[in-house]
Design a protein around this motif. Structure first.
Motif, PDB file in Angstrom:
ATOM      1  N   ALA A 150       0.831  -1.204   0.000  1.00  0.00           N
ATOM      2  CA  ALA A 150       0.000   0.000   0.000  1.00  0.00           C
ATOM      3  C   ALA A 150       0.866   1.254   0.000  1.00  0.00           C
ATOM      4  CB  ALA A 150      -0.936   0.009   1.203  1.00  0.00           C
ATOM      5  N   ALA A 192      -9.519  -6.347  -1.919  1.00  0.00           N
ATOM      6  CA  ALA A 192      -9.766  -5.687  -0.639  1.00  0.00           C
ATOM      7  C   ALA A 192     -10.027  -4.201  -0.812  1.00  0.00           C
ATOM      8  CB  ALA A 192      -8.580  -5.898   0.288  1.00  0.00           C
ATOM      9  N   ARG A 193     -10.980  -3.684  -0.057  1.00  0.00           N
ATOM     10  CA  ARG A 193     -11.237  -2.254  -0.028  1.00  0.00           C
ATOM     11  C   ARG A 193     -10.572  -1.595   1.160  1.00  0.00           C
ATOM     12  NH1 ARG A 193     -17.693  -1.775  -0.914  1.00  0.00           N
ATOM     13  NH2 ARG A 193     -17.749  -2.288  -3.118  1.00  0.00           N
ATOM     14  N   ARG A 194     -10.206  -2.393   2.149  1.00  0.00           N
ATOM     15  CA  ARG A 194      -9.636  -1.824   3.374  1.00  0.00           C
ATOM     16  C   ARG A 194      -8.358  -2.571   3.722  1.00  0.00           C
ATOM     17  NH1 ARG A 194     -13.290  -1.603   8.251  1.00  0.00           N
ATOM     18  NH2 ARG A 194     -11.930   0.166   8.664  1.00  0.00           N
ATOM     19  N   MET A 195      -7.497  -1.910   4.474  1.00  0.00           N
ATOM     20  CA  MET A 195      -6.233  -2.531   4.864  1.00  0.00           C
ATOM     21  C   MET A 195      -6.447  -3.824   5.654  1.00  0.00           C
ATOM     22  SD  MET A 195      -3.423  -1.139   3.863  1.00  0.00           S
ATOM     23  CE  MET A 195      -2.051  -1.069   4.994  1.00  0.00           C
ATOM     24  N   MET A 237      -7.422  -6.571   3.406  1.00  0.00           N
ATOM     25  CA  MET A 237      -6.271  -6.917   2.569  1.00  0.00           C
ATOM     26  C   MET A 237      -5.301  -7.801   3.349  1.00  0.00           C
ATOM     27  SD  MET A 237      -3.873  -4.155   0.639  1.00  0.00           S
ATOM     28  CE  MET A 237      -2.251  -4.497  -0.007  1.00  0.00           C
ATOM     29  N   PRO A 264      -5.774   1.171  -0.189  1.00  0.00           N
ATOM     30  CA  PRO A 264      -7.008   0.508   0.242  1.00  0.00           C
ATOM     31  C   PRO A 264      -7.613   1.103   1.516  1.00  0.00           C
ATOM     32  CG  PRO A 264      -5.129  -0.846   0.825  1.00  0.00           C
ATOM     33  CD  PRO A 264      -4.589   0.361   0.135  1.00  0.00           C
ATOM     34  N   VAL A 265      -8.329   2.194   1.376  1.00  0.00           N
ATOM     35  CA  VAL A 265      -9.088   2.762   2.495  1.00  0.00           C
ATOM     36  C   VAL A 265     -10.476   3.144   1.992  1.00  0.00           C
ATOM     37  CG1 VAL A 265      -7.303   3.702   4.016  1.00  0.00           C
ATOM     38  CG2 VAL A 265      -7.992   4.976   1.999  1.00  0.00           C
ATOM     39  N   ASP A 270     -12.819   5.422   6.562  1.00  0.00           N
ATOM     40  CA  ASP A 270     -11.460   5.273   7.107  1.00  0.00           C
ATOM     41  C   ASP A 270     -10.706   6.597   7.018  1.00  0.00           C
ATOM     42  OD1 ASP A 270     -11.705   2.570   7.651  1.00  0.00           O
ATOM     43  OD2 ASP A 270     -10.983   1.954   5.675  1.00  0.00           O
ATOM     44  N   PRO A 313     -14.610   2.468  -1.443  1.00  0.00           N
ATOM     45  CA  PRO A 313     -13.174   2.790  -1.462  1.00  0.00           C
ATOM     46  C   PRO A 313     -12.953   4.246  -1.857  1.00  0.00           C
ATOM     47  CG  PRO A 313     -13.627   0.817  -2.749  1.00  0.00           C
ATOM     48  CD  PRO A 313     -14.954   1.413  -2.401  1.00  0.00           C
ATOM     49  N   PHE A 314     -12.050   4.898  -1.152  1.00  0.00           N
ATOM     50  CA  PHE A 314     -11.688   6.289  -1.462  1.00  0.00           C
ATOM     51  C   PHE A 314     -11.297   6.401  -2.933  1.00  0.00           C
ATOM     52  CE2 PHE A 314      -8.472   9.773  -1.391  1.00  0.00           C
ATOM     53  CZ  PHE A 314      -9.313  10.794  -0.994  1.00  0.00           C
TER      54      PHE A 314
END
Lengths: 287, 307
Positions: A39, A224-227, A230, B146-147, B151, B190-191
């Motif tokens: 990321a 994945a959309r979020r850490m 992921m 990926p946020v 978030d 997602p942003f």
């Protein structure tokens, strides 16, 4: 396949069991730290740290031989070298305003150079190949406890500071404005990377570290959309390719490192292609 | 706090007269471009149209005292003196490379002044940062990070806990901030998948989650089409009811009657009330500003390109 299961359960061949346990255990920090690395786009910092590890390994072996320091384990040397490289890269890029890629290249090559010289000065058959390409089948029961301890430390720190690390990776300047010590968290991330890299070196060796650190995370990034998501997918993906790779390595009698890497590379490319094809298909249907 | 306030008023009136008569290259502006910053050009918005919003109690929200910032020996902002009072909506304008963003970053405490002082609510920026919301340009972000939008907004609460997860009150504040910018439906997207305008609003929501008294925005309209820009501006005007706003902008078309004061930055800094200023007049100012600078041989030509 039943041969493999028999071997895994056979008390006379513990090394295969140890290898599997080590592989599964280390998948957790690989997935967690690998996600930050992908990321934040610092794969090459991980690469430089990994290659500099050879300097530490060479130095430790040399000291063991020359000075009779038996406590100076190659893994200990590797850890010192990795942390040192992480701090050097972090400080020079954060404060000295040096070009990041130049520092990365320098640390990468100097670490390798030091290691090769030390190995040359140590008599006996010090073959750098096993460090460069790894041999997970050499892991002992004592190594397992060490891996477990490092695992727990890395995951605990990464979990506790998760929000801070994500915020610093996403927008360090904003974090700094909020009074968060962004530089300190960036250095923490690099040090966590260093510890993870040392764990990885025991599994796949120096040269292949970047692949196992980034391919499962990059595969996970496709979904994945979020850490946090992921990381979870990356851990599962990493554990899957490491265990499958070990099985293939044992069954086909090929080196474990390349087997694991080729498998994770194959999974990544297949997922990438699958996602693209599906997107393209969806587009033609909506057009 | 800033002693020069006292005599700012009458000079102000003279400045406004210049504006109305359209004499833009009058003595006031020439002085500014020549770097002879005088106290009289720093006019608080108390003489502007929005004087009813100004409370005048306590120190100014932003006070610059003889502020100079040099990069590699070249002055970017030179001897800036400025007060921004509570409730102002100040727009920072000027040519590219003139130091607009540098000025904003100095106010935000992201850059250290070479000389002089920045005071926010009467204190140095790092002591006042809990009261500042900062919104960078949305274009600078990694499109693949990926946020989710929520978030990102939660990052406005990042300093409130040493470690561990965000608290329930943090989550509530973040959801309220998203609601305020009309993005509640996008919280879990997602942003990276948001449009430019939505990303910019998400970043404004992140600043609102800090619960600021001063909102700093760096070119919020960059890369956003005109229709969205108008809505964004309405949002900011609404927020101005409860917080002071300083916004950097390269585009002057909407400045006219809607904002409290205009801060012209071209190495030197001058503040003008906008009560009497039409957009044509500001365009004129902008143009003459650039012309004057082009005759200034201290600077290489290419640093003053005008869009």
């Amino acid at each position: 396949m039943s041969d493999l299961l028999d071997a895994l359960l056979d008390p006379r061949v513990p090394f295969l069991r140890y290898a599997f346990v080590a592989g599964v255990l280390s998948s957790v920090p690989f997935g967690v730290i690998g996600s930050y690395i992908v990321a934040r786009r610092i794969t090459y910092i991980a690469g430089a740290i990994a290659h500099s590890v050879l300097g530490g390994i060479g130095g430790a072996i040399f000291l063991q031989y020359r000075l009779g320091w038996d406590w100076c384990d190659p893994l200990f040397g590797a850890m010192i070298a990795a942390l040192l490289s992480a701090v050097i890269i972090g400080l020079t890029t954060l404060y000295a305003g040096e070009r990041e890629d130049t520092v990365i290249g320098a640390v990468w090559a100097i670490g390798m150079g030091i290691g090769l010289l030390f190995l040359q000065w140590t008599p006996g058959n010090q073959d750098p190949m096993s460090y460069l390409f790894g041999n997970i089948l050499l892991i002992t029961r004592g190594d397992l406890w060490l891996i477990l301890g490092l695992d727990a430390a890395v995951v605990a720190l990464a979990a506790f500071f998760h929000n801070k690390l994500v915020a610093v990776c996403f927008d360090a300047e904003f974090a700094r404005m909020r009074g968060v010590r962004a530089e300190a968290y960036y250095l923490l991330l690099l040090c966590l990377t260093a510890v993870t890299v040392v764990l990885l070196v025991t599994v796949v060796g120096i040269v292949l570290v970047i692949a196992l650190l980034t391919l499962p995370a990059a595969t996970a990034a496709q979904f994945a959309r979020r850490m946090s998501v992921m990381m979870a997918i990356a851990v599962l993906c990493g554990a899957g390719v490491v265990t499958t790779g070990l099985g293939v390595s044992y069954s086909l009698e090929v080196l474990s490192g390349p087997a694991i890497i080729l498998l994770s590379g194959g999974v990544y490319l297949a997922v990438l292609a699958g996602v693209r094809v599906r997107r393209g298909w969806a587009r033609t249907r909506t057009d | 706090m800033c002693p020069r306030d006292e005599h700012a008023g009458n000079r102000d009136a003279a400045g406004a007269g210049d504006l109305r008569s359209g004499r833009w290259r009058g003595p006031a502006f020439t002085n500014v471009s020549a770097g002879k910053q005088e106290t009289g050009h720093n006019k608080g918005p108390e003489t502007g149209h929005n004087s009813e919003r100004v409370t005048g109690n306590g120190p100014p929200v932003v006070c610059l005292k003889d502020l100079t910032f040099a990069y590699n020996g070249t002055p970017v902002v030179e001897r800036a003196n400025l007060d921004i009072l509570e409730g102002d909506f100040a727009v920072v304008v000027g040519p590219n490379g003139g130091g607009k963003t540098t000025l904003l970053r100095l106010i935000a405490g992201l850059l250290r002044p070479t000389r002089g002082q920045v005071l926010l609510f009467g204190r140095p920026p790092h002591e006042a940062r809990a009261r500042i919301g900062y919104t960078p340009q949305h274009l600078q972000f990694d499109a693949h990070f990926p946020v989710t939008a929520l978030d990102v907004v939660l990052m406005g609460r990042i300093e409130r806990r040493f470690g561990g997860p965000y608290s329930r009150s943090d989550r509530n504040a973040a959801r309220r901030a998203l609601e305020e910018v009309s993005l509640s439906d996008c919280a879990d997207l997602p942003f990276a998948s948001l449009s430019g305008g939505q990303r910019q609003r998400t970043l404004i929501a992140r600043a609102l989650a800090c619960e600021p008294d001063l909102l700093l925005l760096d070119e919020p309209m960059a890369g956003i089409d005109a229709a969205i820009e108008k809505r964004l501006f309405e949002l900011l005007r609404g927020l101005n009811g409860r917080m002071t706003i300083i916004m950097v902008s390269h585009d002057l078309s909407f400045v006219s009657s809607s904002v409290g004061s205009v801060i012209c930055v071209n190495r030197t800094v001058a503040q003008h009330p906008t009560g009497e200023v039409t957009s044509e007049a500001i365009r004129g100012l902008y143009g003459s500003d650039v012309r004057i600078i082009r005759h200034d041989h201290q600077f290489p030509e290419d640093q003053h390109r005008h869009e």
